[in-house]
Design a protein around this motif. Structure first.
Motif, mmCIF file in Angstrom:
data_model
loop_
_atom_site.group_PDB
_atom_site.id
_atom_site.type_symbol
_atom_site.label_atom_id
_atom_site.label_comp_id
_atom_site.label_asym_id
_atom_site.label_seq_id
_atom_site.Cartn_x
_atom_site.Cartn_y
_atom_site.Cartn_z
ATOM 1 N N MET A 132 0.852 -1.184 0.000
ATOM 2 C CA MET A 132 0.000 0.000 0.000
ATOM 3 C C MET A 132 0.890 1.237 0.000
ATOM 4 S SD MET A 132 -2.911 -1.106 2.749
ATOM 5 C CE MET A 132 -3.875 0.364 2.394
ATOM 6 N N SER A 133 0.561 2.227 -0.812
ATOM 7 C CA SER A 133 1.418 3.395 -0.959
ATOM 8 C C SER A 133 0.607 4.668 -0.943
ATOM 9 C CB SER A 133 2.201 3.305 -2.275
ATOM 10 O OG SER A 133 2.899 4.498 -2.522
ATOM 11 N N LEU A 134 1.240 5.744 -0.489
ATOM 12 C CA LEU A 134 0.625 7.062 -0.511
ATOM 13 C C LEU A 134 1.199 7.906 -1.639
ATOM 14 C CD1 LEU A 134 0.694 7.887 3.312
ATOM 15 C CD2 LEU A 134 -1.131 6.833 2.000
ATOM 16 N N SER A 135 1.750 7.247 -2.670
ATOM 17 C CA SER A 135 2.518 7.967 -3.677
ATOM 18 C C SER A 135 1.680 8.575 -4.790
ATOM 19 C CB SER A 135 3.560 7.033 -4.297
ATOM 20 O OG SER A 135 2.923 5.939 -4.927
ATOM 21 N N CYS A 136 0.432 8.163 -4.958
ATOM 22 C CA CYS A 136 -0.374 8.648 -6.080
ATOM 23 C C CYS A 136 -1.028 9.981 -5.723
ATOM 24 C CB CYS A 136 -1.429 7.615 -6.456
ATOM 25 S SG CYS A 136 -0.729 6.040 -6.977
ATOM 26 N N LEU A 137 -0.215 10.951 -5.329
ATOM 27 C CA LEU A 137 -0.748 12.217 -4.843
ATOM 28 C C LEU A 137 -1.367 13.044 -5.952
ATOM 29 C CD1 LEU A 137 2.017 13.278 -2.301
ATOM 30 C CD2 LEU A 137 0.016 11.863 -1.942
ATOM 31 N N ALA B 125 4.980 13.829 5.786
ATOM 32 C CA ALA B 125 6.018 12.982 6.380
ATOM 33 C C ALA B 125 5.381 11.698 6.876
ATOM 34 C CB ALA B 125 6.727 13.695 7.529
ATOM 35 N N MET B 126 6.195 10.647 6.952
ATOM 36 C CA MET B 126 5.737 9.373 7.500
ATOM 37 C C MET B 126 6.850 8.739 8.312
ATOM 38 S SD MET B 126 4.573 5.830 5.602
ATOM 39 C CE MET B 126 4.144 4.379 6.581
ATOM 40 N N TYR B 127 6.471 8.192 9.462
ATOM 41 C CA TYR B 127 7.386 7.356 10.248
ATOM 42 C C TYR B 127 6.946 5.908 10.109
ATOM 43 C CZ TYR B 127 9.403 4.722 14.051
ATOM 44 O OH TYR B 127 10.062 3.749 14.771
ATOM 45 N N SER B 128 7.896 5.015 9.979
ATOM 46 C CA SER B 128 7.615 3.584 9.964
ATOM 47 C C SER B 128 8.677 2.857 10.771
ATOM 48 C CB SER B 128 7.602 3.037 8.532
ATOM 49 O OG SER B 128 7.544 1.619 8.540
ATOM 50 N N ASP C 170 9.422 11.387 1.371
ATOM 51 C CA ASP C 170 9.234 10.950 -0.011
ATOM 52 C C ASP C 170 7.945 10.139 -0.098
ATOM 53 O OD1 ASP C 170 9.266 9.906 -2.538
ATOM 54 O OD2 ASP C 170 11.184 8.851 -2.323
ATOM 55 N N PRO C 171 6.907 10.643 -0.774
ATOM 56 C CA PRO C 171 5.633 9.911 -0.836
ATOM 57 C C PRO C 171 5.764 8.497 -1.390
ATOM 58 C CG PRO C 171 5.343 12.158 -1.605
ATOM 59 C CD PRO C 171 6.826 11.951 -1.441
ATOM 60 N N SER C 172 6.721 8.272 -2.298
ATOM 61 C CA SER C 172 6.872 6.937 -2.876
ATOM 62 C C SER C 172 7.393 5.924 -1.865
ATOM 63 C CB SER C 172 7.810 6.987 -4.088
ATOM 64 O OG SER C 172 9.125 7.349 -3.695
ATOM 65 N N THR D 71 8.246 13.298 14.141
ATOM 66 C CA THR D 71 7.659 13.187 12.802
ATOM 67 C C THR D 71 6.949 14.478 12.416
ATOM 68 O OG1 THR D 71 7.350 10.812 13.179
ATOM 69 C CG2 THR D 71 6.187 11.780 11.318
ATOM 70 N N VAL D 72 6.204 15.055 13.353
ATOM 71 C CA VAL D 72 5.544 16.339 13.090
ATOM 72 C C VAL D 72 6.581 17.420 12.821
ATOM 73 C CG1 VAL D 72 4.068 18.137 14.060
ATOM 74 C CG2 VAL D 72 3.501 15.737 14.438
ATOM 75 N N SER D 73 7.641 17.439 13.619
ATOM 76 C CA SER D 73 8.692 18.441 13.444
ATOM 77 C C SER D 73 9.357 18.318 12.075
ATOM 78 C CB SER D 73 9.733 18.292 14.553
ATOM 79 O OG SER D 73 10.792 19.215 14.385
ATOM 80 N N ALA D 74 9.628 17.087 11.646
ATOM 81 C CA ALA D 74 10.276 16.866 10.353
ATOM 82 C C ALA D 74 9.389 17.298 9.195
ATOM 83 C CB ALA D 74 10.651 15.393 10.202
ATOM 84 N N SER D 75 8.075 17.257 9.390
ATOM 85 C CA SER D 75 7.141 17.595 8.312
ATOM 86 C C SER D 75 7.033 19.094 8.071
ATOM 87 C CB SER D 75 5.751 17.052 8.646
ATOM 88 O OG SER D 75 5.133 17.815 9.675
ATOM 89 N N ASN D 76 7.397 19.900 9.082
ATOM 90 C CA ASN D 76 7.230 21.360 9.017
ATOM 91 C C ASN D 76 5.768 21.768 8.855
ATOM 92 O OD1 ASN D 76 10.049 21.986 9.208
ATOM 93 N ND2 ASN D 76 10.267 21.400 7.055
ATOM 94 N N CYS D 77 4.865 20.901 9.262
ATOM 95 C CA CYS D 77 3.432 21.179 9.152
ATOM 96 C C CYS D 77 2.988 22.061 10.319
ATOM 97 C CB CYS D 77 2.650 19.869 9.159
ATOM 98 S SG CYS D 77 0.866 20.064 9.080
#
Length: 227
Positions: free
Chosen positions: A1-6, A15-18, A27-29, A92-98
């Motif tokens: 499953m991917s979030l890349s098809c933005l 951003a995503m943490y795993s 990187d969405p891909s 993760t929130v900090s890295a996103s700059n959101c």
């Protein structure tokens, strides 16, 4: 499953943490989870959210406590202790700059196989995604009572990924020209919406809300919890 098809959706995953790859990606891909994760094919996972408002996480600790209670009820062992999970979410929130959006995070029994039992899963898995902007709920909307059976209290008070009844209630509402459907309990009283709590303001300006012994208790702004 991917979030890349933005490009196909009006979404912005920042951003995503795993725990699978042990870090944060922008990187969405690379925002993927294994297809054999039991959260994907068996629904054996829990989740929670927190709003990001003006660069601050809103009531993270209350949501994190509920997250850990849900994990205990779902018999999912913790991959990290509470303080480490909290630190990962903040990083993760900090890295996103959101500065305006939402933090969504999940705990799964993990990948391993396609069996029903989680005994083949080596380790649980933690994921977090930062989304901006968060979905806005209209100031006023039409709702209908739902014909979809309400969850039993055991599962209603647990924030698990098993949201098929919720999704069908939402679809049923939209099919009837409404924003969503509203569940009634076994006695015919208003319980909750497909992914948010319900309240009523009386003529005396008193806010009335259902008891939370059979539904998910809220932790969000004004006491109403978008899922």
């Amino acid at each position: 499953m991917s979030l890349s098809c933005l490009s196909l959706r009006n979404q912005n995953y920042m951003a995503m943490y795993s725990s699978i790859f042990g870090g944060i990606t922008k990187d969405p891909s690379a925002m993927v989870i294994p297809i054999d994760d039991h959260m994907v094919h068996r629904g054996h996972g829990v989740f929670d959210t927190a709003a990001i408002m003006d660069g601050h996480l809103y009531e993270l600790d209350q949501h994190l406590d509920r997250f850990l209670r849900s994990a205990l009820m779902a018999k999912i062992p913790l991959l990290f202790d509470r303080s480490t999970i909290r630190s990962i979410l903040i990083q993760t929130v900090s890295a996103s700059n959101c500065t305006q959006g939402s933090l969504r995070y999940w705990l799964s029994v993990g990948p391993g196989d396609f069996q029903l039992s989680s005994s083949g899963c080596a380790n649980p898995a933690l994921y977090a995604v930062i989304e901006s902007p968060s979905l806005q709920v209209p100031a006023g909307c039409k709702v209908v009572t739902s014909s979809i059976p309400i969850k039993s209290p055991q599962f209603a008070v647990m924030k698990s990924v098993n949201y098929l009844p919720n999704a069908l209630t939402k679809v049923e509402g939209e099919e009837n020209g409404a924003f969503t459907g509203i569940w009634l309990d076994d006695k015919g009283f208003v319980a909750e919406g497909s992914n948010m709590n319900v309240g009523f303001v009386t003529a005396d300006k008193e806010l009335l809300i259902p008891c939370f012994d059979k539904i998910l208790s809220p932790h969000s702004k004004a006491g109403f919890d978008p899922g």
